[in-house]
Enzyme design. Structure first.
Site, PDB file in Angstrom:
ATOM      1  N   GLY A 199      30.064  36.392  19.554  1.00 51.92           N
ATOM      2  CA  GLY A 199      30.220  35.917  20.931  1.00 51.92           C
ATOM      3  C   GLY A 199      29.054  36.286  21.817  1.00 51.92           C
ATOM      4  O   GLY A 199      27.971  36.626  21.331  1.00 51.92           O
TER       5      GLY A 199
ATOM      6  N   LEU B   5      27.398  34.192  23.560  1.00 51.77           N
ATOM      7  CA  LEU B   5      26.473  33.221  22.974  1.00 51.77           C
ATOM      8  C   LEU B   5      25.247  33.003  23.848  1.00 51.77           C
ATOM      9  O   LEU B   5      25.356  32.879  25.066  1.00 51.77           O
ATOM     10  CB  LEU B   5      27.198  31.885  22.754  1.00 51.77           C
ATOM     11  CG  LEU B   5      28.448  31.951  21.861  1.00 51.77           C
ATOM     12  CD1 LEU B   5      29.071  30.560  21.725  1.00 51.77           C
ATOM     13  CD2 LEU B   5      28.136  32.524  20.487  1.00 51.77           C
TER      14      LEU B   5
ATOM     15  N   HIS C 231      22.069  31.529  19.351  1.00 52.46           N
ATOM     16  CA  HIS C 231      23.266  30.991  18.691  1.00 52.46           C
ATOM     17  C   HIS C 231      23.274  29.467  18.766  1.00 52.46           C
ATOM     18  O   HIS C 231      23.669  28.786  17.832  1.00 52.46           O
ATOM     19  CB  HIS C 231      24.543  31.511  19.371  1.00 52.46           C
ATOM     20  CG  HIS C 231      24.713  32.994  19.298  1.00 52.46           C
ATOM     21  ND1 HIS C 231      24.610  33.820  20.398  1.00 52.46           N
ATOM     22  CD2 HIS C 231      24.987  33.808  18.250  1.00 52.46           C
ATOM     23  CE1 HIS C 231      24.807  35.070  20.028  1.00 52.46           C
ATOM     24  NE2 HIS C 231      25.040  35.100  18.733  1.00 52.46           N
TER      25      HIS C 231
ATOM     26  N   LYS D  77      16.197  36.852  13.000  1.00 57.25           N
ATOM     27  CA  LYS D  77      15.987  38.084  13.761  1.00 57.25           C
ATOM     28  C   LYS D  77      16.698  39.258  13.082  1.00 57.25           C
ATOM     29  O   LYS D  77      16.186  40.362  13.052  1.00 57.25           O
ATOM     30  CB  LYS D  77      16.499  37.908  15.192  1.00 57.25           C
ATOM     31  CG  LYS D  77      16.339  39.156  15.995  1.00 57.25           C
ATOM     32  CD  LYS D  77      16.498  38.885  17.460  1.00 57.25           C
ATOM     33  CE  LYS D  77      16.670  40.187  18.177  1.00 57.25           C
ATOM     34  NZ  LYS D  77      17.997  40.758  17.930  1.00 57.25           N
TER      35      LYS D  77
ATOM     36  N   ARG E  23      22.374  41.916  23.280  1.00 59.85           N
ATOM     37  CA  ARG E  23      22.174  43.249  23.859  1.00 59.85           C
ATOM     38  C   ARG E  23      21.112  43.256  24.960  1.00 59.85           C
ATOM     39  O   ARG E  23      20.970  44.251  25.659  1.00 59.85           O
ATOM     40  CB  ARG E  23      21.819  44.266  22.764  1.00 59.85           C
ATOM     41  CG  ARG E  23      23.014  44.598  21.884  1.00 59.85           C
ATOM     42  CD  ARG E  23      22.748  45.785  20.974  1.00 59.85           C
ATOM     43  NE  ARG E  23      23.958  46.240  20.317  1.00 59.85           N
ATOM     44  CZ  ARG E  23      24.323  45.937  19.061  1.00 59.85           C
ATOM     45  NH1 ARG E  23      23.567  45.153  18.333  1.00 59.85           N
ATOM     46  NH2 ARG E  23      25.440  46.408  18.550  1.00 59.85           N
TER      47      ARG E  23
END
Ligand code: PAF
Length: 273
Positions: A28, A30, A34, A146, A184
């Site tokens: 999630g 997003l 994503h 990544k 993050r």
């Protein structure tokens, strides 16, 4: 778009899905990274299923599981706009059982780099991804480059367990500034964001040095450390595509990996050479 929270409902619906199924597993919050996974799945499959599940088993004690951004309403809206066919949002209690059978990631490749300070992290990742694969039965699944070590271990799991799933590696999406997108990044203050640009700067510098013909890892590492020194460096490492450490860069078979802390936020990035 159908939003499914119940596992049994998903199992029933999956039985009646026809054509190629593409799967994008997420936790999630997003972002455009994503979205590029979803876009590829939409282009390459008849049906696209996205899952949102903040997986407790991949967080270690004291990590940011509680704090991890949860944006269900916004995420649902994004998936709807992206024309996702099924959004699967299971509950923890339905996914995990007491004293259950567990898969373990191979230690030599999962207790290094990302797994060095986060041992068992990849056990948790493989554990949930395998369960999701069994529930969703995708033909193709999409993961970002990544998280290179995660991608490697998932590919290895698919090979080792003879799973009939194609894993597609999708390029990292960056802000114009060069910062790699990550859920993050939300934790970063304005100042931290500026400091975090040193990460992509160090990778760009490394790419330039390689183009100039410098292949020795000790030299490339020293140059990167110099750029990254204002940050709290956890590691700068060079591996081949099988995650063996290397002393000299080989084109088409190397990855440079960086993990740093900016303030209290841990960030990773990499460059595929
Ligand atoms: O990359 C992630 O978001 C997670 O590790 C994944 C693959 C969804 C498993 O929880």
């Amino acid at each position: 778009m159908r939003v499914i929270k119940d596992i049994h409902e998903l199992i029933e619906i999956r039985k009646n899905l026809h054509g190629k199924v593409g799967f994008v597993p997420t936790m999630g919050a997003l972002h455009k990274g994503h979205l590029s996974l979803i876009e590829q799945s939409k282009k390459q499959n008849d049906v696209t299923i996205v899952s949102i599940f903040v997986n407790p088993t991949q967080f270690l004690e004291g990590e940011d599981f509680e704090k991890y951004p949860r944006k269900d309403v916004a995420d649902m809206d994004i998936c709807k706009r992206m024309d996702v066919d099924i959004l699967f949002m299971p509950n923890h209690k339905d996914i995990y059982f007491e004293d259950e059978v567990c898969i373990k990631a191979p230690k030599n490749k999962s207790y290094i780099l990302e797994g060095y300070k986060r041992p068992t992290h990849f056990d948790g990742v493989l554990r949930v991804v395998l369960k999701l694969f069994h529930l969703i039965k995708p033909n193709v699944a999409y993961f970002g480059k990544k998280d290179a070590q995660q991608l490697y271990l998932i590919k290895k799991m698919v090979l080792d367990l003879f799973l009939d799933i194609k894993i597609v590696a999708v390029d990292t999406v960056r802000e114009e500034s060069g910062l790699a997108l990550s859920s993050r990044n939300e934790y970063l203050s304005h100042e931290d964001r500026k400091k975090a640009l040193l990460i992509s700067e160090s990778l760009k510098h490394c790419a330039k040095s390689i183009m100039k013909g410098i292949f020795r890892v000790d030299i490339l590492k020293a140059e990167m450390f110099d750029i990254l020194k204002p940050l709290d460096i956890e590691y700068v490492e060079f591996v081949d595509r099988d995650f063996n450490t290397i002393e000299s860069v080989q084109k088409q078979n190397s990855i440079v990996l960086v993990a740093v802390k900016v303030g209290t936020t841990r960030l990773i990035d990499n460059l595929w050479i």
